[in-house]
Design an enzyme around this catalytic site. Structure first.
Site, PDB file in Angstrom:
ATOM      1  N   ARG A  90       0.842  -1.195   0.000  1.00  0.00           N
ATOM      2  CA  ARG A  90       0.000   0.000   0.000  1.00  0.00           C
ATOM      3  C   ARG A  90       0.880   1.248   0.000  1.00  0.00           C
ATOM      4  NH1 ARG A  90      -5.047  -1.660   4.066  1.00  0.00           N
ATOM      5  NH2 ARG A  90      -5.339  -3.739   3.170  1.00  0.00           N
ATOM      6  N   ARG A 142       1.666   1.745  10.276  1.00  0.00           N
ATOM      7  CA  ARG A 142       1.254   2.011   8.893  1.00  0.00           C
ATOM      8  C   ARG A 142       2.483   1.832   8.006  1.00  0.00           C
ATOM      9  NH1 ARG A 142      -3.388   4.253   7.330  1.00  0.00           N
ATOM     10  NH2 ARG A 142      -3.783   5.148   9.377  1.00  0.00           N
ATOM     11  N   GLU A 160      -7.113   0.089  14.842  1.00  0.00           N
ATOM     12  CA  GLU A 160      -7.809  -0.929  14.059  1.00  0.00           C
ATOM     13  C   GLU A 160      -6.886  -2.090  13.728  1.00  0.00           C
ATOM     14  OE1 GLU A 160      -9.998  -1.752   9.796  1.00  0.00           O
ATOM     15  OE2 GLU A 160      -9.523   0.318  10.322  1.00  0.00           O
ATOM     16  N   SER A 166     -11.262  -5.733   9.950  1.00  0.00           N
ATOM     17  CA  SER A 166     -12.595  -5.291   9.540  1.00  0.00           C
ATOM     18  C   SER A 166     -13.281  -6.454   8.847  1.00  0.00           C
ATOM     19  CB  SER A 166     -12.521  -4.081   8.611  1.00  0.00           C
ATOM     20  OG  SER A 166     -11.900  -4.427   7.388  1.00  0.00           O
ATOM     21  N   ARG A 192      -0.093  -5.071  12.798  1.00  0.00           N
ATOM     22  CA  ARG A 192      -0.973  -4.608  13.875  1.00  0.00           C
ATOM     23  C   ARG A 192      -1.043  -5.640  15.001  1.00  0.00           C
ATOM     24  NH1 ARG A 192      -4.306  -0.468  11.537  1.00  0.00           N
ATOM     25  NH2 ARG A 192      -2.910   0.565  10.059  1.00  0.00           N
TER      26      ARG A 192
END
Length: 503
Positions: free
Chosen positions: A325, A340, A412, A415, A466
């Site tokens: 990403r 990140r 987070e 999801s 994470r």
């Protein structure tokens, strides 16, 4: 129920709502009749691109979604409210105008000219004077040329309509809270934060002290937001991946290792914009390929342009891949350390099912995530994300945020999204319902039930960076060591504690 105040992480690859409309979700207890079930289009999601038209300024789509334009027109008010609630940049009025113009060209002008051309052709069959025949020949030629021009105009209209309609986001579950991310609703709060009797460290300091993570060398080699894992951190990553896949397989999922380079069109069909402003996608220069940001993309494409048997559903996959990403636009404290990064390992769950089952499978996916994170002893909450925070494909999305004591906040880690038939209408994934013998005693191709689009769902089972943050920060000890959670120990060769290295 509570309100969400923290920032979102791991957004869909692009916030730009650019890929078409998933129409009519199922089993929706809404007061709006337009949200009741309806027949699904049987149009294919891929059609060959027409040959270039001289002077054409419309950017032609390389593929076409099976968008039900009539449904959009008939449910204009609900679609308009949905576009507004999701803060979409879609131009619904333009879509409807293009659709009406296309219908006008189709039904009136083109069909009218074809009828006139047929009249001329019929006249030519009779006995005519040479001058009269020549006159009809010229008339037929003019009509033919006019028809070609109108058909070219029709193709241009269809291409522009497709481009604009693909900007309309999926419809939204009636229980989704309307508003920005701070309007997201708390579903569950699980566990409690650990009490520390000593000054705690964040994962960056722990990684340095325990010789687990190397950021500086990675920055020299690859640039910012890259890292090396070392020593026991390598074992932890492998353990997280293997433990997660093992646990999810026990629930009936088929394991996959996916390609990590895919065609740009597949990225688009899954609802992401590979070349939009602030895109999260790495595109390969000089090709039509991209690096994946999630295994959702190659798994979504595995059954592209196919009709599945109803008995094959549901199809449940658990896929391991590296993810890439750009993190364009990311800034601030949320970028520290592993939080990140540009490249990471992830285990993704993906389900293809019948439309009436997707709500229940959405609950199953979030339940699996809750079981996994509870097994590791995390303190976390699950959220029903508000309308503005939904990516274009999502009908409803649940987020999981875990407590990260070193960072002093929730972050987070996962999801789970129900995309209904948004992706399948673009990927061309359908199934053929199996008619019972009582309703369809005759056999044969002419008696087959029409195919319907499947629903697709995706959920993150393990995003390694994470998870690594949570493990290191929650399991740190006063002596500087980190305890390995019991479920992971069989996958680390029995390693129980990560201790500081001797100098």
């Amino acid at each position: 129920m509570g309100f969400r105040c923290s920032s979102p992480i791991f957004r869909p690859l692009s916030k730009t709502l650019t890929l078409g409309l998933l129409l009519s979700p199922h089993k929706q207890p809404s007061l709006l009749p337009l949200l009741l079930p309806r027949a699904l289009s049987a149009a294919p999601a891929f059609q060959p691109t027409p040959s270039p038209i001289p002077g054409d300024t419309v950017v032609k789509p390389q593929w076409k979604a099976a968008i039900d334009f009539k449904w959009i027109r008939d449910n204009k008010a609900a679609v308009a409210v949905n576009v507004k609630n999701r803060n979409s940049n879609a131009n619904l009025e333009l879509v409807l105008d293009l659709y009406e113009r296309m219908l006008n060209v189709q039904k009136q002008e083109v069909e009218g000219l074809r009828a006139e051309r047929n009249v001329v052709a019929n006249k030519m069959k009779g006995k005519l004077e040479p001058s009269e025949r020549q006159k009809l020949i010229e008339e037929g030629k003019n009509l033919k040329e006019g028809l070609v021009t109108l058909e070219e105009d029709l193709l241009k209209l269809m291409d522009e309509l497709q481009q604009e309609a693909q900007r309309i986001p999926n419809m939204t579950h009636p229980e989704v809270p309307v508003g920005g991310e701070d309007c997201s609703m708390l579903r569950k709060m699980i566990g409690s934060p650990r009490e520390f009797g000593f000054p705690i460290k964040d994962h960056v300091q722990l990684g340095k002290d325990l010789d687990l993570i190397e950021f500086e060398a990675a920055a020299e080699v690859s640039g910012s937001k890259f890292y090396y894992l070392k020593n026991e951190a390598v074992l932890l990553e492998m353990a997280l991946i293997n433990w997660t896949i093992t646990e999810v397989m026990r629930r009936g999922f088929t394991p996959l290792i996916t390609p990590e380079i895919v065609r740009s069109s597949v990225v688009e069909k899954c609802g992401f914009q590979p070349r939009g402003e602030n895109t999260q996608v790495y595109s390969i220069e000089g090709s039509d390929q991209c690096l994946i940001g999630t295994a959702e993309i190659p798994v979504g494409g595995i059954h592209m342009d196919s009709i599945l048997t109803e008995s094959a559903l549901p199809l449940k996959y658990v896929a391991y891949s590296h993810c890439f990403r750009t993190e364009a636009g990311a800034a601030g404290t949320a970028t520290r350390g592993l939080y990140r990064v540009h490249q990471f390992s992830k285990v993704e769950m993906f389900i293809l099912c019948r439309p009436e089952e997707s709500d229940s499978y959405h609950e199953e996916l979030i339940g699996i995530e809750e079981d996994l994170f509870s097994s590791l002893g995390f303190h976390f909450k699950t959220l029903d994300m508000a309308s503005v925070d939904l990516g274009a494909p999502a009908y409803r999305k649940f987020d999981v945020e875990a407590w990260m004591p070193g960072l002093g906040r929730f972050g987070e880690i996962s999801s789970a999204s129900n995309c209904t038939d948004y992706q399948s209408r673009r990927l061309g994934i359908r199934y053929r319902p199996e008619a019972s013998s009582s309703t369809n005693p005759q056999k044969g191709k002419g008696n087959l039930a029409p195919p319907q689009f499947v629903h697709t769902l995706n959920a993150t089972a393990c995003a390694v960076p994470r998870m690594m943050i949570c493990l290191l920060e929650n399991y740190q000890q006063e002596d500087g060591s980190v305890i390995v959670p019991e479920p992971l120990r069989p996958f680390t060769g029995g390693l129980e504690v990560i201790t500081p290295k001797s100098r």
